[in-house]
Design a protein around this motif. Structure first.
Motif, PDB file in Angstrom:
ATOM      1  N   ARG A  27       0.939  -1.171   0.051  1.00  0.00           N
ATOM      2  CA  ARG A  27       0.036  -0.031  -0.010  1.00  0.00           C
ATOM      3  C   ARG A  27       0.919   1.257  -0.078  1.00  0.00           C
ATOM      4  NH1 ARG A  27      -4.796   0.147   4.474  1.00  0.00           N
ATOM      5  NH2 ARG A  27      -5.201  -1.612   3.329  1.00  0.00           N
ATOM      6  N   LEU A  28       2.004   1.109   0.821  1.00  0.00           N
ATOM      7  CA  LEU A  28       2.811   2.403   0.867  1.00  0.00           C
ATOM      8  C   LEU A  28       3.235   2.751  -0.649  1.00  0.00           C
ATOM      9  CD1 LEU A  28       4.237   4.703   2.196  1.00  0.00           C
ATOM     10  CD2 LEU A  28       6.217   3.214   3.010  1.00  0.00           C
ATOM     11  N   GLU A  29       3.843   1.858  -1.107  1.00  0.00           N
ATOM     12  CA  GLU A  29       4.388   1.930  -2.735  1.00  0.00           C
ATOM     13  C   GLU A  29       3.290   2.387  -3.618  1.00  0.00           C
ATOM     14  OE1 GLU A  29       5.631  -0.555  -6.355  1.00  0.00           O
ATOM     15  OE2 GLU A  29       5.885  -1.475  -4.643  1.00  0.00           O
ATOM     16  N   ARG A  30       2.039   2.105  -3.467  1.00  0.00           N
ATOM     17  CA  ARG A  30       1.134   2.365  -4.339  1.00  0.00           C
ATOM     18  C   ARG A  30       0.533   3.715  -4.007  1.00  0.00           C
ATOM     19  NH1 ARG A  30      -1.156  -2.529  -2.968  1.00  0.00           N
ATOM     20  NH2 ARG A  30      -2.745  -1.422  -1.801  1.00  0.00           N
ATOM     21  N   LEU A  31       0.788   4.372  -2.739  1.00  0.00           N
ATOM     22  CA  LEU A  31       0.505   5.547  -2.195  1.00  0.00           C
ATOM     23  C   LEU A  31       1.401   6.587  -2.741  1.00  0.00           C
ATOM     24  CD1 LEU A  31      -1.417   7.459  -0.577  1.00  0.00           C
ATOM     25  CD2 LEU A  31       0.216   6.968   1.511  1.00  0.00           C
ATOM     26  N   ILE A  32       2.801   6.416  -2.863  1.00  0.00           N
ATOM     27  CA  ILE A  32       3.681   7.132  -2.999  1.00  0.00           C
ATOM     28  C   ILE A  32       3.822   7.371  -4.644  1.00  0.00           C
ATOM     29  CG2 ILE A  32       6.263   7.418  -3.314  1.00  0.00           C
ATOM     30  CD1 ILE A  32       6.369   5.987  -0.493  1.00  0.00           C
TER      31      ILE A  32
END
Length: 828
Positions: A27-32
């Motif tokens: 999720r963090l990668e997608r958010l960034i």
């Protein structure tokens, strides 16, 4: 260990952007990466705001109170009685010399009077306690047939005439100030200037930089300039002047920072041959420094001569992590991936290792807060803030920016070509040599040599001293103006500026009682038996002189009488000339020892004697309290540093071990990661012994910082190595791919950081030069230890069970595809 369950393996890694699922990854990668423009804009806005705060709100200063361990019993005793001990704390000593004559020259006395007046009116000066030939508190006393006579040393009608000069000469001899306030060669005199904690007009802490400039411009430069023909020379020592000189010397820090940036640019570009990626690594690392400085400015902190070095470390750590991200993206682009895909894959592979390493760095800095010295706590806090900023600038912002800019085609192709052939034993001679440490014979040899080095270094490190090892101010060079002034004053005055005071606390008027004075006399006698004690001064000495004077100067009366009236009369007369021998209600009396120096062994021996005496002789009626004076405060600081030295290392290593275990889930991997750090720490302590560097406030944080930064190397190398081993690769293959993917960058970063800080050895600030030597050593040895000892230790602790055909299968695998998903964990 860096990816999610959906990470593709090497057989289906997408090359084009169209083949890539933008909804893959954590999720963090997608958010960034699905909101890249927002990330860039927010970071740009924060950089502008933090830069404005850093340039407009941040100040450079130091505080006397921040340099001392306020909760230590000795310091609490001093602070509780500070108001009664104004002459035993933060004091300036200004010596005015007549290099072409003596102090009886009328021109000299005129200059001394003007300097005295300038000092008296300087903001921050405790005027009631200023003492010189021109202050009324400097008095003389003599015994005559009619009784005692006395008065101010400086005649009331002094006009420079021969008669007035002769009277001044007589008064000086009668006052007994030669060697204390007048040079033994009568060519100089001293102005003692106690300082307040805050400027009474503003309520703010004293600005030592501004005070130092006033002393330089209004006193030294002005009077030495206009009085060149008369030979006036002004010499100044004291904490405030020392700090002022340190801050002035830090002006060179900017040039050193610029040099460090230049070295980083050249070495990274030499490795990559890519301008855009090199610039982005430097910009993101610099942005972290700006964010750090802006944050501490918003929080109301000041930079001091110790925390000013933190931006260097933050920049160095940023370059280390940025180079790893840049290298990963460069290799993926070289294999044909789109720059956005390469950025996301590199983020997956290295984010966990990167954030774990940064947390380890932050924890290593934060552990310094256990040391009860405010200046170190501030350093720990500012460094922890800076490391936290690196998570955003170098782990997040840098991959996002590289996903826009990519890297040059030439650099991408070169990133693959420099790795050598994909066969075991291929590549350059140096990297082949490192791979051999996975073999038993080489591993045993490396570990045996390392063990011998550690044993020898451990034996040497047992002589590591606490505190200062040199006279004068070891924070500055021996040939600095401050230390030259200190050398002059030490050579021309019989009483040094190194004072150690034991405070005797009693009830009101209790310090005049015979039992108290006798006990103080015994303490003074025991202190005088130490060769490092020049002399001792306390109320009993003055009472002896007054008593003998009351009986026609008979030496038989040089004693402490049992009659209370005699003692009271002696104390009353003594208070006229020496009001600092006891406080107003005579409930506090210091016994002051003047020392030959403030070396660690000098203070240790004196503390041992006085502490034992205080324990044996303290009663409810009188308490012997340690310690005041410059050397008393330094002795307490040394005690705190000695206790904190090992405690700090235990906490640092405990934190690093815990974080490594959370990352690797394997105690053997933790041992492999930590042993090289332990070796470097022991070698660093041995180096300090060899170079004559003691453990003190300035050098205490260095080893902790070295451990925090050094663990980064192990985390990056072992993350890739263990990932390959979990996929079934042999140790030799896993080690080779780890070196190809991150090891070469580890070597690059190690040399880059070392080259950046090695220039500190030319700094006029001695402790900065010492830190430069120690950090250079630790950067290099952490890098060497990681590249050599990790393969050697892995041979015994992390060797992969051989599987049929595993070697050939994984030799054909592209070393850039180092994803580890949940499926890979099944092989663990």
């Amino acid at each position: 260990m860096i990816a999610d369950a959906n990470s593709p393996d090497h057989t289906n890694a997408p090359v084009t952007l169209a083949d890539f699922d933008v909804h893959s990854g954590i999720r963090l990668e997608r958010l960034i990466f699905n909101n890249r423009i927002v990330v860039v804009m927010v970071c740009a806005l924060l950089t502008v705001v933090m830069a404005w705060a850093a340039f407009t709100k941040l100040t450079l200063n130091a505080s006397f109170d921040k340099m001392i361990p306020r909760s230590h019993p000795y310091i609490r005793n001093y602070l509780d009685n500070r108001e009664s001990l104004r002459g035993l704390g933060n004091v300036l000593r200004i010596v005015v010399e007549n290099s072409k004559g003596d102090i009886f020259d009328p021109a000299y006395q005129e200059a001394l009077k003007k300097i005295n007046d300038e000092v008296f009116l300087t903001p921050g000066v405790d005027r009631a306690w200023v003492k010189s030939l021109w202050t009324p508190s400097m008095r003389w006393t003599e015994v005559t047939e009619e009784g005692f006579q006395g008065g101010s040393v400086m005649p009331d009608n002094y006009d420079g005439s021969p008669q007035a000069t002769e009277k001044l000469r007589l008064n000086i001899s009668r006052a007994g100030v030669v060697g204390r306030f007048v040079g033994t060669d009568f060519k100089s005199s001293m102005i003692v200037v106690p300082l307040l904690d805050k400027d009474p007009s503003t309520g703010r802490p004293i600005n030592y930089r501004a005070l130092s400039r006033v002393l330089e411009e209004k006193l030294r430069t002005h009077y030495e300039g206009i009085s060149a023909n008369s030979g006036i020379r002004v010499r100044i020592i004291g904490f405030a002047k020392l700090v002022g000189d340190l801050i002035d010397g830090l002006a060179q820090v900017i040039s050193y920072f610029g040099f460090a940036v230049l070295v980083a640019v050249l070495m990274i570009y030499f490795y990559t041959r890519c301008v855009r990626s090199t610039v982005l690594v430097i910009l993101c690392s610099t942005a972290a420094v700006v964010w750090q400085l802006g944050s501490i400015a918003w929080l109301g902190f000041e930079l001091d001569p110790f925390s000013i070095l933190v931006p260097f470390l933050i920049f160095a750590i940023g370059v280390s992590h940025g180079a790893q991200k840049m290298n990963g993206i460069m290799q993926d682009v070289g294999r044909g991936m789109h720059r956005l895909v390469a950025a996301r894959y590199t983020f997956r592979r290295l984010f966990l290792a990167g954030i774990t390493a940064l947390i380890a760095d932050a924890v290593s800095f934060a552990v310094l807060m256990v040391i009860d010295i405010p200046v170190i706590k501030d350093l720990a806090l500012t460094a922890s803030i800076g490391v936290t900023m690196l998570i955003f600038t170098n782990l997040i912002l840098l991959p996002v920016l590289l996903s826009y800019t990519g890297v040059s085609e030439r650099a991408a192709k070169r990133a693959l070509s420099v790795k050598g052939t994909p066969q075991l034993g291929g590549g350059s001679t140096l990297w082949n040599w490192i791979e051999r440490f996975t073999e038993r014979r080489w591993a045993i040899g490396a570990l045996a040599i390392s063990a011998l080095l550690m044993l020898a270094a451990f034996i040497v490190s047992q002589r590591l001293a606490i505190g200062d090892l040199e006279p004068g101010a070891p924070e500055l060079r021996a040939d600095s103006r401050y230390n030259r002034d200190n050398t002059y004053i030490t050579g021309h005055y019989s009483l040094s500026s190194d004072q150690f005071a034991v405070m005797i606390k009693t009830e009101a008027e209790g310090c005049l009682k015979y039992p108290t004075l006798i006990e103080a006399d015994r303490l003074a006698w025991e202190m005088q038996q130490l060769p490092s004690v020049q002399t001792t001064v306390f109320l009993g000495n003055a009472i002896r002189q007054i008593t003998a004077g009351s009986y026609e100067g008979s030496p038989k009366w040089l004693t402490l009488a049992r009659n209370q009236d005699v003692l009271n009369y002696g104390a009353q007369q003594a208070s006229v000339n020496n009001p600092d021998l006891f406080n107003n209600d005579c409930s506090l009396m210091p016994v002051i020892a003047y020392l030959t120096d403030h070396r660690a062994e000098t203070l240790d021996s004196l503390v041992a004697v006085t502490h034992r005496f205080a324990e044996e002789h303290s009663t409810p009626e009188r308490q012997f309290l340690l310690a005041a004076g410059s050397s008393g405060i330094e002795a307490a600081t040394n005690i705190v540093v000695r206790e904190a030295n090992r405690t700090m290392l235990i906490y640092v290593y405990a934190a690093v071990i815990a974080l490594c275990f959370i990352t690797f889930h394997n105690w053997r991997a933790v041992v492999v990661a930590v042993v090289p750090l332990v070796m470097t720490s022991i070698l660093c302590e041995a180096l300090m012994v060899i170079l004559g560097i003691g453990v003190k406030v300035a050098t205490l944080p260095v080893i902790a910082l070295g451990v925090g930064i050094g663990v980064d190397y192990a985390l990056y190398l072992l993350s890739i190595q263990l990932a390959q081993q979990r996929l079934g690769a042999s140790l030799a293959v896993a080690c080779k791919r780890s070196i190809e993917f991150t090891g070469k960058v580890v070597a690059l970063v190690g040399f880059t950081l070392a080259a950046g800080v090695v220039t500190w050895i030319f700094s006029p600030i001695k402790f900065q030069a010492d830190m430069g030597i120690l950090l250079t050593f630790m950067f290099i040895w952490n890098m060497i230890g990681a590249l050599i000892l990790i393969p050697a230790l892995s041979h015994f602790l992390l060797k992969t069970p051989q599987q049929a055909g595993a070697k050939n299968q994984y030799l054909a695998t592209d070393p850039g595809e180092l994803f580890v998903g949940q499926r890979a964990r099944a092989h663990q």
